[in-house]
Design an enzyme around this catalytic site. Structure first.
Site, PDB file in Angstrom:
ATOM      1  N   LYS A 198     -37.752   4.676 -87.241  1.00  0.00           N
ATOM      2  CA  LYS A 198     -38.476   5.947 -87.353  1.00  0.00           C
ATOM      3  C   LYS A 198     -39.054   6.276 -85.988  1.00  0.00           C
ATOM      4  CE  LYS A 198     -42.122   8.408 -89.708  1.00  0.00           C
ATOM      5  NZ  LYS A 198     -43.064   8.445 -90.820  1.00  0.00           N
ATOM      6  N   ARG A 208     -45.977  17.881 -91.549  1.00  0.00           N
ATOM      7  CA  ARG A 208     -47.426  17.678 -91.408  1.00  0.00           C
ATOM      8  C   ARG A 208     -48.181  18.942 -91.795  1.00  0.00           C
ATOM      9  NH1 ARG A 208     -47.100  14.160 -85.752  1.00  0.00           N
ATOM     10  NH2 ARG A 208     -45.715  12.536 -86.598  1.00  0.00           N
ATOM     11  N   LYS A 251     -34.527   7.965 -88.906  1.00  0.00           N
ATOM     12  CA  LYS A 251     -35.277   9.211 -89.017  1.00  0.00           C
ATOM     13  C   LYS A 251     -35.804   9.616 -87.660  1.00  0.00           C
ATOM     14  CE  LYS A 251     -39.438  10.953 -91.116  1.00  0.00           C
ATOM     15  NZ  LYS A 251     -40.666  10.615 -91.744  1.00  0.00           N
ATOM     16  N   TYR A 316     -34.002  18.288 -97.379  1.00  0.00           N
ATOM     17  CA  TYR A 316     -34.590  19.431 -98.086  1.00  0.00           C
ATOM     18  C   TYR A 316     -33.508  20.405 -98.525  1.00  0.00           C
ATOM     19  CZ  TYR A 316     -38.683  17.329 -95.998  1.00  0.00           C
ATOM     20  OH  TYR A 316     -39.639  16.417 -95.633  1.00  0.00           O
TER      21      TYR A 316
HETATM   22  C1  PBG Z   1     -45.483   9.881 -93.242  1.00  0.00           C
HETATM   23  C2  PBG Z   1     -44.175  10.570 -93.161  1.00  0.00           C
HETATM   24  C3  PBG Z   1     -43.793  11.582 -92.247  1.00  0.00           C
HETATM   25  C4  PBG Z   1     -42.538  12.029 -92.671  1.00  0.00           C
HETATM   26  C5  PBG Z   1     -42.169  11.260 -93.779  1.00  0.00           C
HETATM   27  N1  PBG Z   1     -43.184  10.351 -94.056  1.00  0.00           N
HETATM   28  C6  PBG Z   1     -44.520  12.215 -91.129  1.00  0.00           C
HETATM   29  C7  PBG Z   1     -44.985  11.419 -90.004  1.00  0.00           C
HETATM   30  O1  PBG Z   1     -44.659  10.245 -89.812  1.00  0.00           O
HETATM   31  O2  PBG Z   1     -45.785  11.978 -89.245  1.00  0.00           O
HETATM   32  C8  PBG Z   1     -41.772  13.154 -92.025  1.00  0.00           C
HETATM   33  C9  PBG Z   1     -40.744  13.830 -92.850  1.00  0.00           C
HETATM   34  C10 PBG Z   1     -40.279  15.147 -92.361  1.00  0.00           C
HETATM   35  O3  PBG Z   1     -40.606  15.616 -91.263  1.00  0.00           O
HETATM   36  O4  PBG Z   1     -39.520  15.780 -93.112  1.00  0.00           O
HETATM   37  N2  PBG Z   1     -45.599   8.630 -92.692  1.00  0.00           N
END
Ligand code: PBG
Length: 328
Positions: A198, A208, A251, A316
């Site tokens: 990630k 967010r 991701k 999505y």
């Molecule tokens: C939370 C989380 C995030 C996403 C999924 N789980 C945001 C982040 O790490 O700030 C992002 C998913 C998206 O942007 O579609 N830990």
């Protein structure tokens, strides 16, 4: 007239039947996971401003959405709760509330459609008054103190009916701690989909917004990965695998297809990819301006994940893709 060209790749593209015959990859609704945002209250289906076509659902509307998704052939949803600011604290205590929004959302899905898989994000950020995925002390993210909280959070979600726990926090050692916590609580059949690689990405912006979960201070670069690195992703994959992950994820998606490919080539585990909020927003925005054809670019994007080697796609676009498939 013709030249002497015995090898002509265009022969395999001569018409639609031929192209279908030789097609190497297919996107199948079975492989898609639909992310869903949930909010408190009743009769709410509120569009996310930076994600047109994506909504935040109250639990009653969530039930309707789950039935619709199931009828379209979607068999898995990833749940994300938008927690009221007044319930947030530095320890993310609300995440353990058996009657809290997340736990109720899991129950709502399971009561509506028992076979719909619930993929449950584990990280402190939706519940944290600091807006970070880990516990914050004097501006630092404290790894091992976070782990105990994540383990409890995973068990709370499993008790509510989670099928798969998806740690998205990027703390070191979280997969092992969560596996142990789940097993000790008797949830040996609850799986772990690890957010393995990630990255600290600007493509999470709209997500967010949807959850109002941006960090209050600083950024996530001491735990999420540096976008410049790929060997480091292999190191994370090795650790998550040794610690007991059942599936590993990359991701964001589009800008990290090389990582998806590496995982697919080197891992025995199913590989997932998260087509994140900012990637969705880009296609929507360009299509709204009339600059791109929406449906074709969505289908091409999902296909790119398959071609890179992904087994599972969180997107999505999952619902609309399923709708298009049904009508086709
Ligand atoms: C939370 C989380 C995030 C996403 C999924 N789980 C945001 C982040 O790490 O700030 C992002 C998913 C998206 O942007 O579609 N830990």
């Amino acid at each position: 007239m013709s030249y002497n060209i015995p090898i002509r790749p265009r022969r395999n593209r001569v018409n639609s039947s031929m192209r279908k015959l030789v097609q190497e990859n297919h996107v199948c609704v079975d492989d898609l996971i639909m992310p869903l945002f949930v909010i408190e209250g009743q009769k709410h289906k509120i569009e996310v401003a930076s994600m047109p076509g994506v909504y935040r659902f109250s639990l009653d509307k969530l039930a309707d959405e789950i039935s619709e998704l199931w009828d379209l052939g979607i068999k898995a949803v990833a749940l994300f709760p938008a927690i009221d600011e007044s319930l947030k604290d530095s320890l993310a205590r609300e995440s353990l509330n058996p009657e809290g929004l997340f736990q109720m959302a899991i129950k709502t899905v399971k009561n509506t459609c028992p076979d719909m898989l619930t993929i449950c994000d584990v990280a402190m950020d939706p519940y944290s008054s600091d807006g970070h995925d880990g516990f914050v002390e004097e501006g630092q993210i404290i790894n091992d103190k976070t782990l105990a909280i994540l383990g409890d959070m995973a068990v709370a979600q499993a008790q509510a009916g989670a099928d798969i726990i998806a740690p998205s926090d990027m703390m070191d050692g979280r997969v092992a701690v969560i596996r142990q916590a789940l097993d000790q609580a008797g949830f040996t059949n609850v799986g772990i989909l690890a957010y393995t690689a990630k990255y600290a990405s600007a493509f999470y912006g709209p997500f967010r917004d949807a959850l109002d979960s941006a960090p209050k201070d600083g950024d996530k670069k001491t735990y999420q990965m540096n976008p410049a690195n790929s060997r480091e992703a292999m190191r994370e994959a090795q650790l998550d695998t040794e610690e007991g992950a059942d599936m590993i994820m990359v991701k964001p998606g589009l800008a990290y297809l090389d990582i998806v490919r590496s995982f697919a080539e080197t891992s025995d585990l199913p590989v997932a990819v998260y087509n994140v909020s900012g990637e969705y927003a880009m296609l929507r925005a360009a299509a709204e301006k009339g600059w791109l054809d929406y449906r074709s670019t969505v289908c091409e994007t999902l296909m790119a994940f398959k071609r890179a080697g992904a087994d599972i796609i969180l997107s999505y676009h999952a619902k609309e893709f399923a709708l298009w498939q049904k009508k086709a």
